[in-house]
Each structure stands twice: as C-alpha cells, then as structure tokens.
Design a protein around this motif. Structure first.
Motif, PDB file in Angstrom:
ATOM      1  N   GLU A  33       0.858  -1.185   0.000  1.00 23.34           N
ATOM      2  CA  GLU A  33       0.000   0.000   0.000  1.00 23.34           C
ATOM      3  C   GLU A  33       0.890   1.230   0.000  1.00 23.34           C
ATOM      4  O   GLU A  33       1.830   1.324   0.794  1.00 23.34           O
ATOM      5  CB  GLU A  33      -0.912   0.014   1.223  1.00 23.34           C
ATOM      6  N   LEU A  34       0.602   2.162  -0.891  1.00 17.30           N
ATOM      7  CA  LEU A  34       1.346   3.405  -0.983  1.00 17.30           C
ATOM      8  C   LEU A  34       0.433   4.557  -0.604  1.00 17.30           C
ATOM      9  O   LEU A  34      -0.653   4.709  -1.163  1.00 17.30           O
ATOM     10  CB  LEU A  34       1.876   3.613  -2.404  1.00 17.30           C
ATOM     11  N   VAL A  35       0.860   5.356   0.354  1.00 15.05           N
ATOM     12  CA  VAL A  35       0.076   6.510   0.802  1.00 15.05           C
ATOM     13  C   VAL A  35       0.795   7.777   0.348  1.00 15.05           C
ATOM     14  O   VAL A  35       1.970   7.980   0.670  1.00 15.05           O
ATOM     15  CB  VAL A  35      -0.103   6.512   2.332  1.00 15.05           C
ATOM     16  N   SER A  36       0.083   8.598  -0.399  1.00 13.85           N
ATOM     17  CA  SER A  36       0.681   9.829  -0.910  1.00 13.85           C
ATOM     18  C   SER A  36      -0.378  10.920  -0.980  1.00 13.85           C
ATOM     19  O   SER A  36      -1.463  10.691  -1.528  1.00 13.85           O
ATOM     20  CB  SER A  36       1.274   9.595  -2.310  1.00 13.85           C
ATOM     21  N   ARG A  70       2.810  -1.025   4.315  1.00 23.16           N
ATOM     22  CA  ARG A  70       2.362   0.356   4.105  1.00 23.16           C
ATOM     23  C   ARG A  70       3.585   1.251   3.975  1.00 23.16           C
ATOM     24  O   ARG A  70       4.418   1.320   4.867  1.00 23.16           O
ATOM     25  CB  ARG A  70       1.487   0.794   5.282  1.00 23.16           C
ATOM     26  N   LEU A  71       3.688   1.931   2.817  1.00 22.43           N
ATOM     27  CA  LEU A  71       4.791   2.853   2.575  1.00 22.43           C
ATOM     28  C   LEU A  71       4.208   4.246   2.362  1.00 22.43           C
ATOM     29  O   LEU A  71       3.330   4.452   1.516  1.00 22.43           O
ATOM     30  CB  LEU A  71       5.580   2.430   1.332  1.00 22.43           C
ATOM     31  N   VAL A  72       4.698   5.221   3.130  1.00 20.95           N
ATOM     32  CA  VAL A  72       4.225   6.602   3.029  1.00 20.95           C
ATOM     33  C   VAL A  72       5.200   7.382   2.162  1.00 20.95           C
ATOM     34  O   VAL A  72       6.403   7.423   2.447  1.00 20.95           O
ATOM     35  CB  VAL A  72       4.086   7.245   4.422  1.00 20.95           C
ATOM     36  N   ASP A  73       4.680   7.988   1.109  1.00 21.62           N
ATOM     37  CA  ASP A  73       5.499   8.785   0.197  1.00 21.62           C
ATOM     38  C   ASP A  73       5.574  10.223   0.704  1.00 21.62           C
ATOM     39  O   ASP A  73       4.567  10.922   0.760  1.00 21.62           O
ATOM     40  CB  ASP A  73       4.880   8.734  -1.209  1.00 21.62           C
ATOM     41  N   ASP A  74       6.772  10.662   1.065  1.00 22.47           N
ATOM     42  CA  ASP A  74       6.971  12.017   1.583  1.00 22.47           C
ATOM     43  C   ASP A  74       7.531  12.965   0.524  1.00 22.47           C
ATOM     44  O   ASP A  74       7.964  14.075   0.849  1.00 22.47           O
ATOM     45  CB  ASP A  74       7.927  11.990   2.782  1.00 22.47           C
TER      46      ASP A  74
END
Length: 263
Positions: free
Chosen positions: A134-137, A162-166
């Motif tokens: 899962e990519l959160v951006s 879960r990977l958060v794109d900063d």
C-alpha cells in the motif's frame, strides 16, 4: 386525349400481369413438386436461417444476456457491461477484441479475454494484478503490484506493507513506482520493519522509519546494508530506551557508526 387508355394498352397490361404474377403463382405448386430432395434441403436451410435471424432480431434474450466474469475482483459483470457498452446491445454485434482492449486498459487488469457464445452469453476471463504494498501519498491510498504499477485502492486490502510517500509529488493510478524503491521496501518487510514502526520514503533521504516511539530513523537506500542498519537501530534504541532516553532521530545509514541526537 390526355388520360385515355386504349384497348391495346389494356391488353398489354393484362398480359404483363399474367406473366409476372398470376402465372408464376399458378405454377408454383407444380414447380415445387418437381424440386429434387437436395433443393428442398437447401430451401429448408435458407428458411430456417431467415427465421432464426428474424427471431433473434426481436427476442429479448439476444439483448439482455448473462455476463460471466472469471478471476475478477475489481472487474465484475456491471463493469464489463458499462465499459464495453453491452447494455441492451445485440449479442451478434459484440466486438470481443474491442471489449478485451477496453478491459486491459484498466490498471488493475494484467490481461483479459472475452468470448461470445450461444445460447446468448458473454464469458470474460481476467487476470488482475495482485497488490503487494500500500502506498500513501497526499492523503490518498494506492495499491502497488510486483511490477510497480500503481492502482487505486478499491479493495481496501489488509495485511499489506504500508509505505508513506513524503516526496510531495503527484501520484496517479497507472504510474509506476521505482523498481529499486519497491524491491527495498519488500526487503525491509521481510526483515520485520513493520514491527518497529511506519515506513516512509523521500527521494533525498531514502527510506525513513518512523519509530513507534515517535522519532525518525534514517535507513538510506543501499539494499545490501539494510539488514545491518536495522540491527544497528535496534541495538542503539535498546540502549537508549533502557536509559530512559528518547532521541530526536537515529541515523544508521552508516551501520558501523550510527548517529543519534537527543531532544
């Protein structure tokens, strides 16, 4: 005189009517009895085909037929009907190749096949992309498959990394995540990074672990050192936690010389 019909013209018209209409009708039974069995068979086939096409043009089942979807989670019969324009569309005019291309244009679909059968029905087989992360951006949630294809999170799949794109850059369905980023993220999951906190990524800093205690851990990008970096973080944090110290950050990009800052 204008409009006058002379007797000769009447006779010619009667002869024409007799030859073109009356005589063929009168001789039809005789000619039909003289037909060979093969010709009777041919006439029967022609009549059956014409009757079938006439029936199919008015029968409701040729317009409202079942659509079976195999292997689909995102793709169902309603999606196929809407995307391929099959709502009350005669089954004889269904373009299976065009419909397949429309379905394969969906980000979640890797490949598809469409078959049209009789009795009237459409069978669709799809191979959908399996999400691995899962990519959160930008506050939105996306799914990513093993090829890095970014998809909308329609299914709200659970149990994924879960990977958060900063990075702050735009992310759209259909984009592709860097293969390097995807590979390292999956490697970190195998190393148990999820037990330590939430995984973030920034193009300038690489991977950043937001520890459960609320501070960032800078992991960098080199995949060959990720195991050592996680071990260094656990070692440093274990000592700091035992002393009741909560750091502002821990930097383990050089695992043999980790750095931390106190608040």
């Amino acid at each position: 005189m204008r409009g006058t019909i002379y007797p000769g013209k009447r006779r010619r018209r009667r002869r024409l009517l007799y030859r073109s209409v009356i005589r063929p009708i009168a001789l039809a039974p005789v000619r039909l009895r003289a037909l060979s069995p093969d010709r009777w068979l041919a006439l029967g086939i022609i009549f059956a085909v014409l009757a079938f096409f006439l029936y199919s043009g008015f029968a409701w089942e040729f317009y409202d037929y079942p659509i079976t979807v195999r292997g689909g989670k995102v793709v169902n019969s309603d999606v196929v009907r809407a995307l391929c324009g099959l709502e009350y569309y005669h089954i004889f005019f269904v373009d299976s190749d065009w419909c397949r291309e429309k379905l394969e244009g969906i980000n979640e679909v890797r490949r598809a096949s469409v078959g049209v059968y009789f009795p009237p029905r459409v069978v669709v087989e799809v191979e959908e992309r399996e999400p691995v992360m899962e990519l959160v951006s930008g506050g939105r949630s996306f799914l990513v498959d093993r090829e890095g294809v970014i998809m909308e999170n329609r299914l709200r799949a659970a149990g994924l990394l879960r990977l958060v794109d900063d990075s702050g850059g735009p992310v759209r369905p259909g984009d592709r995540l860097s293969k390097v980023v995807l590979r390292i993220a999956l490697q970190l999951r195998e190393l148990g990074v999820e037990r330590e906190g939430e995984l973030h990524y920034h193009p300038d800093e690489g991977f950043i672990l937001m520890a459960r205690a609320g501070f960032p851990v800078y992991l960098g990008m080199d995949s060959s050192l990720m195991k050592l970096r996680l071990e260094a973080f656990r070692y440093v944090w274990g000592h700091l936690e035992a002393e009741g110290v909560r750091p502002a950050y821990i930097d383990v990009r050089a695992p043999d010389a980790p750095v931390y800052s106190l608040r």
